[in-house]
Design a protein around this motif. Structure first.
Motif, short mmCIF file in Angstrom:
data_model
loop_
_atom_site.label_atom_id
_atom_site.label_comp_id
_atom_site.label_asym_id
_atom_site.label_seq_id
_atom_site.Cartn_x
_atom_site.Cartn_y
_atom_site.Cartn_z
N ARG A 56 38.72 37.61 31.11
CA ARG A 56 38.64 38.53 29.80
C ARG A 56 39.63 38.25 28.44
N GLY A 57 39.10 37.81 27.60
CA GLY A 57 39.59 37.69 26.10
C GLY A 57 39.99 35.52 26.64
N ALA A 58 40.47 34.69 25.43
CA ALA A 58 40.71 33.89 25.36
C ALA A 58 42.59 34.02 26.03
N ALA A 59 42.37 32.76 26.59
CA ALA A 59 44.74 32.88 26.85
C ALA A 59 44.73 30.96 26.91
N PRO A 60 46.27 31.33 27.63
CA PRO A 60 46.39 29.43 28.49
C PRO A 60 45.76 29.83 29.33
N LEU A 61 45.53 28.43 30.20
CA LEU A 61 45.60 28.57 31.30
C LEU A 61 46.49 29.13 32.28
N GLU A 62 47.19 28.82 32.61
CA GLU A 62 48.21 29.67 32.82
C GLU A 62 48.35 30.94 33.26
N GLU A 63 48.27 31.48 31.98
CA GLU A 63 47.51 33.22 32.00
C GLU A 63 46.49 33.26 32.43
N LEU A 64 45.73 32.51 32.69
CA LEU A 64 44.38 33.11 32.90
C LEU A 64 43.66 32.71 34.48
N ILE A 65 44.84 31.81 35.14
CA ILE A 65 45.62 31.86 36.73
C ILE A 65 46.18 33.46 36.98
N ALA A 66 47.46 33.39 36.24
CA ALA A 66 48.22 34.24 36.93
C ALA A 66 47.52 35.66 36.89
N ARG A 67 46.28 36.04 36.36
CA ARG A 67 45.57 37.31 35.82
C ARG A 67 43.97 37.32 36.84
N SER A 68 43.81 35.74 37.12
CA SER A 68 42.68 35.92 38.06
C SER A 68 42.25 37.02 39.23
N GLY A 69 42.76 37.36 39.55
CA GLY A 69 42.54 38.27 40.64
C GLY A 69 42.18 39.66 39.60
N ARG A 70 42.86 39.96 39.06
CA ARG A 70 43.08 41.20 38.06
C ARG A 70 41.36 40.73 37.54
N ASP A 71 41.14 39.76 37.00
CA ASP A 71 39.82 40.01 36.21
C ASP A 71 38.63 39.68 36.69
N LEU A 72 39.09 39.26 38.51
CA LEU A 72 37.96 38.89 39.17
C LEU A 72 37.61 41.14 39.59
N PHE A 131 38.54 30.44 44.63
CA PHE A 131 38.80 30.52 43.24
C PHE A 131 40.44 28.99 43.19
N LYS A 132 39.40 27.59 43.34
CA LYS A 132 40.96 27.02 43.45
C LYS A 132 41.89 26.59 42.18
N GLY A 133 42.91 26.82 43.12
CA GLY A 133 44.21 26.91 41.86
C GLY A 133 44.87 28.06 41.94
N SER A 134 44.23 29.49 42.32
CA SER A 134 44.07 30.82 41.95
C SER A 134 44.20 31.53 42.86
N LEU A 135 42.71 31.71 43.59
CA LEU A 135 43.09 32.99 44.63
C LEU A 135 42.78 31.81 45.30
N SER A 136 42.61 32.70 46.83
CA SER A 136 41.90 31.82 48.11
C SER A 136 40.74 32.75 48.60
N ALA A 137 39.79 32.62 49.51
CA ALA A 137 38.34 33.29 49.92
C ALA A 137 39.02 34.45 50.08
N VAL A 138 40.10 34.66 50.56
CA VAL A 138 40.17 35.59 51.72
C VAL A 138 40.71 37.09 50.05
N GLU A 139 41.50 36.10 49.21
CA GLU A 139 42.25 36.82 48.41
C GLU A 139 41.12 36.72 46.64
N ALA A 140 39.91 36.51 47.09
CA ALA A 140 38.52 36.98 46.18
C ALA A 140 38.04 37.16 46.54
N ALA A 141 37.83 37.97 47.80
CA ALA A 141 36.49 38.87 48.84
C ALA A 141 37.10 40.02 48.80
#
Length: 380
Positions: A344-360, A10-20
């Motif tokens: 999950r819900g609207a948020a600034p881009l920086e916040e979405l990136i920071a929580r991308s692993g949790r949201d996935l 997930f470019k800019g937030s998670l590597s493939a290893v982290e996403a898996a």
């Protein structure tokens, strides 16, 4: 239940290893008894070597190279037996140089040549090259220069082949190219099918993404066409119009023209190396995804490549993505069971990136709960 988790990064937030890993955690959140196979994927772009290294019993080498601005840098390759896996983005990637320091007219792919030489020095007899994420538009001239190809001007003097200097080349001498390359098989992993030049070529399609102005795009396209004519005279053949020649700023062309490489869809190369079909066979569900999916995903991106294999094996597949385009539903006609966004819900881009692993992880758990509920309903 057996679930295969096979996402790209997930470019800019998670590597493939982290996403898996996040997907696998989500599966276990919903069903602690479920078995997971984590198979991080790539399609030839950034993270290609990381994925191979994570899956194979590979030896990781870090070598000194020059980035596309000419500054000292380091790049990685993975060795499995006599095969070297190279990621050109690690040596000439756009993200290696800060935006304010980028100059498309002086950027060269020399570091890729240095990475190839390091693979040869390590004993590689087969090169699998991930073409993606480059910051160059020099038709691979910098790489070829590092490998021993000489570019000459009208007076017979050597030309240092930056894009700005390509127009001054009148002759190409490939007689001094590293002789070890004649015995090496080269496979290019890429989902790009563009030719080298023209309106669909490297300069027009990818140049603006690398900072090229409209005028520079035209200049670069003319320079690459001129270089291709010089190379055709030297080699007696011309690969500029072949699909994929325009990949990675024309690095595809250099590999095809001088190293007799063959092009394969990147996701197929990775799937074969990771034995993805065998990993999927017999599973109950496959999860894949990346940062963004839309109709262009059909062009050979990881999610559709995984989905096609899963469909062949009769296994349902769900794509989970950070962003789902309005036209993404076309994927449902190509073996995809469902497409699920992660935020999950609207948020600034920086916040979405920071929580991308949790949201996935959360989106995956929801998918598993729905899937198991449907299975229970079907069984009753």
């Amino acid at each position: 239940m057996l679930v295969v988790c096979a996402p790209d990064s997930f470019k800019g937030s998670l590597s493939a290893v982290e996403a898996a890993r996040a997907m696998a955690d989500g599966v276990r959140d919903a069903d602690p008894q479920a078995a997971c196979r984590e198979v991080p994927m790539a399609d030839g772009g950034e993270g290609f070597v990381d994925v191979i290294d994570a899956a194979l019993d590979a030896r990781r080498l870090t070598v000194a190279v020059h980035d596309h601005s000419g500054s000292p840098a380091s790049a990685d390759l993975a060795l499995a037996g006599d095969t070297a896996y190279l990621d050109i983005a690690s040596a000439a990637g756009l993200t290696l140089v800060a935006p304010e320091d980028r100059d498309i007219m002086t950027a060269t792919s020399r570091g890729v040549g240095e990475l190839v030489l390091a693979a040869l020095d390590a004993g590689a007899r087969r090169l699998v090259v991930g073409l993606g994420g480059s910051g160059t538009n020099d038709a691979g001239a910098g790489m070829l220069d590092a490998l021993g190809v000489h570019f000459l001007d009208e007076g017979g003097a050597l030309v240092s082949p930056s894009p700005a200097a390509l127009a001054s080349i009148v002759a190409v001498d490939a007689s001094r190219i590293d002789p070890r390359l004649s015995d090496v098989e080269v496979v290019l992993a890429s989902d790009v099918t563009n030719p080298l030049v023209g309106p669909d070529g490297a300069s027009h399609v990818f140049g603006p993404q690398k900072g090229a102005s409209s005028e520079q795009v035209r200049t670069l396209d003319r320079a690459l066409a001129h270089l291709a004519r010089c190379c055709e005279r030297a080699m007696g053949a011309d690969h500029a119009a072949e699909p994929g020649a325009g990949a990675a700023g024309g690095l595809g062309y250099a590999f095809l023209q001088f190293l007799t490489a063959r092009m394969r869809p990147g996701v197929e190369v990775v799937a074969d190396a990771l034995r993805l079909r065998e990993q999927i066979r017999g599973a109950d569900l496959v999860l894949t995804g990346e940062g963004s999916v839309d109709a262009q995903t059909l062009g050979g991106k990881t999610p559709i490549g995984v989905a096609r294999i899963a469909h062949d094996e009769g296994v349902p597949v769900v794509i989970i993505a950070g962003n789902v385009g309005d036209d993404a539903d076309v994927l449902l006609d190509h073996g995809v069971t469902a497409i699920v966004p992660t935020p999950r819900g609207a948020a600034p881009l920086e916040e979405l990136i920071a929580r991308s692993g949790r949201d996935l992880r959360s989106a995956t758990a929801s998918v598993i709960r729905i899937f198991e509920s449907r299975r229970r309903g079907a069984a009753s």
